[in-house]
Design an enzyme around this catalytic site. Structure first.
Site, PDB file in Angstrom:
ATOM      1  N   GLU A  18     -14.283 -23.155 -42.606  1.00 57.01           N
ATOM      2  CA  GLU A  18     -14.729 -22.282 -41.353  1.00 57.01           C
ATOM      3  C   GLU A  18     -16.056 -22.130 -41.595  1.00 57.01           C
ATOM      4  O   GLU A  18     -16.866 -22.628 -42.325  1.00 57.01           O
ATOM      5  CB  GLU A  18     -13.998 -20.982 -41.417  1.00 57.01           C
ATOM      6  CG  GLU A  18     -12.869 -20.836 -40.567  1.00 57.01           C
ATOM      7  CD  GLU A  18     -13.091 -20.438 -39.284  1.00 57.01           C
ATOM      8  OE1 GLU A  18     -14.184 -20.765 -38.824  1.00 57.01           O
ATOM      9  OE2 GLU A  18     -11.892 -20.252 -38.656  1.00 57.01           O
ATOM     10  N   ASN A 149     -12.795 -13.969 -32.644  1.00 54.72           N
ATOM     11  CA  ASN A 149     -13.116 -15.603 -32.703  1.00 54.72           C
ATOM     12  C   ASN A 149     -14.013 -15.903 -31.811  1.00 54.72           C
ATOM     13  O   ASN A 149     -14.139 -15.344 -30.721  1.00 54.72           O
ATOM     14  CB  ASN A 149     -11.661 -16.394 -32.949  1.00 54.72           C
ATOM     15  CG  ASN A 149     -11.353 -16.865 -34.403  1.00 54.72           C
ATOM     16  OD1 ASN A 149     -12.162 -17.210 -35.119  1.00 54.72           O
ATOM     17  ND2 ASN A 149     -10.181 -16.945 -34.545  1.00 54.72           N
ATOM     18  N   ASP A 201     -10.228 -21.098 -31.461  1.00 49.87           N
ATOM     19  CA  ASP A 201     -10.988 -20.556 -32.541  1.00 49.87           C
ATOM     20  C   ASP A 201     -12.352 -20.847 -32.508  1.00 49.87           C
ATOM     21  O   ASP A 201     -12.779 -20.299 -31.593  1.00 49.87           O
ATOM     22  CB  ASP A 201     -10.292 -21.087 -34.038  1.00 49.87           C
ATOM     23  CG  ASP A 201     -10.422 -20.656 -35.179  1.00 49.87           C
ATOM     24  OD1 ASP A 201     -11.392 -19.653 -35.163  1.00 49.87           O
ATOM     25  OD2 ASP A 201      -9.851 -21.079 -36.092  1.00 49.87           O
TER      26      ASP A 201
END
Ligand code: BGC
Ligand code: CA
Length: 294
Positions: A18, A149, A201
């Site tokens: 991430e 997100n 996301d």
């Protein structure tokens, strides 16, 4: 679906890769593996493997500082100078005694404030929030979120983009850069209406103001115009891309982090590259990532 060639940059089998962030000044790409509490750093021009530092707890996202990074660890926000001791900037109000909602996606606005959200511990209920950190003060700005997100800003600083992933909608809020306050949010992109798979996301905005979103469980990256129209889709060779960042000397390489979490043994066989860091040549340059001044 666009036919651009996607490349594996590092095959790392990350659990939850991430928060890729490119530093123009240091010509370095940073990213994290949230679940393993690891921060990676890599200079493409040097070649070789990335360096990996463990934080000892989960780390939701990172942002740039002049001489290091800021990390939103599960329990709180840390300043990590390049040389020197870590410093705690703020505690996570949703975290107690090693349990609760950890920090998740975030980034800095161009005035240097860190915006960072949390994620419901079970990823189901609206118990999380989006916070703004200025001068070591953490202020909740959006509440009743399950998975915070997709945080990003328009190039002119007039809009803040955000998604509660489970809603499958991306909202856009009028943003006042001088005061750091938000107006009323409106749905800007609805994955249902566009019949797109997965959930939105992490994201990055390019120099034309288009928003690139990783569709987690949708196996693709999508690019939306400032009006919210779908402009392009790029297939990723695994179901769970998590976030994108523009990097490289000309900010025209799109880096993509991915996850192996949520794949069973059959899924891992089918998608052997899941959890890698990928890249693709972008048709436009990205924006320079803002630096935190918290
Ligand atoms: C979270 C993951 C979650 C994913 C999809 C990520 O930002 O860290 O835990 O599964 O979003 O909603
Ligand atoms: Ca995310």
């Amino acid at each position: 679906m666009s036919k651009v060639r996607i490349e594996v940059v590092h095959d790392l089998s990350m659990s939850l890769g991430e928060s890729p962030v490119w530093s123009v000044a240091r010509r370095t790409l940073y990213w994290v593996d949230i679940n393993r509490g690891a921060i990676y750093a890599w200079r493409p021009q040097d070649g070789g493997a990335p360096t990996r530092t463990e934080l000892g707890e989960q780390v939701g996202c990172i942002a740039l500082e002049d001489t290091g990074l800021v990390a939103a660890a599960a329990s709180g926000i840390l300043r990590l100078p390049e040389n020197g001791e870590a410093e705690r900037l703020a505690d996570n109000p949703e975290w107690q005694k090693g349990r609760g909602n950890r920090f998740n996606d975030g980034r800095c606005d161009s005035a240097g404030r860190l915006w960072v959200g949390t994620i419901d511990a079970d990823e189901t209920s609206p118990t999380a929030a989006l916070y703004r950190l200025d001068e070591e003060e953490l202020t909740p700005c959006l509440t009743d979120i399950a998975i915070s997100n997709g945080l990003a800003f328009s190039p002119d600083g007039r809009w803040l983009y955000h998604t509660d992933s489970l809603s499958r909608r991306i909202l856009r809020y009028p943003f006042d850069l001088a005061s750091g306050t938000l107006g009323e949010g409106r749905t800007w992109v609805d994955l249902d209406a566009l019949e797109l798979p997965g959930v939105p996301d992490g994201a990055a905005v390019d120099s034309e103001g288009c928003y690139w979103s990783a569709l987690y469980d949708g196996g693709r990256i999508v690019r939306f115009s400032p009006d919210g129209d779908l402009m392009a889709e790029y297939e990723v060779p695994c179901p769970h891309p998590t976030m994108v960042a523009f990097g490289g000397a000309d900010l025209r390489t799109l880096y993509i982090t991915t996850a192996t979490q949520h794949l069973d043994a059959e899924g891992k066989r089918r998608w052997p590259l899941a959890g890698s860091l990928f890249s693709l040549p972008a048709p436009v340059a990205g924006l320079r990532e803002s630096v935190c001044r918290a």
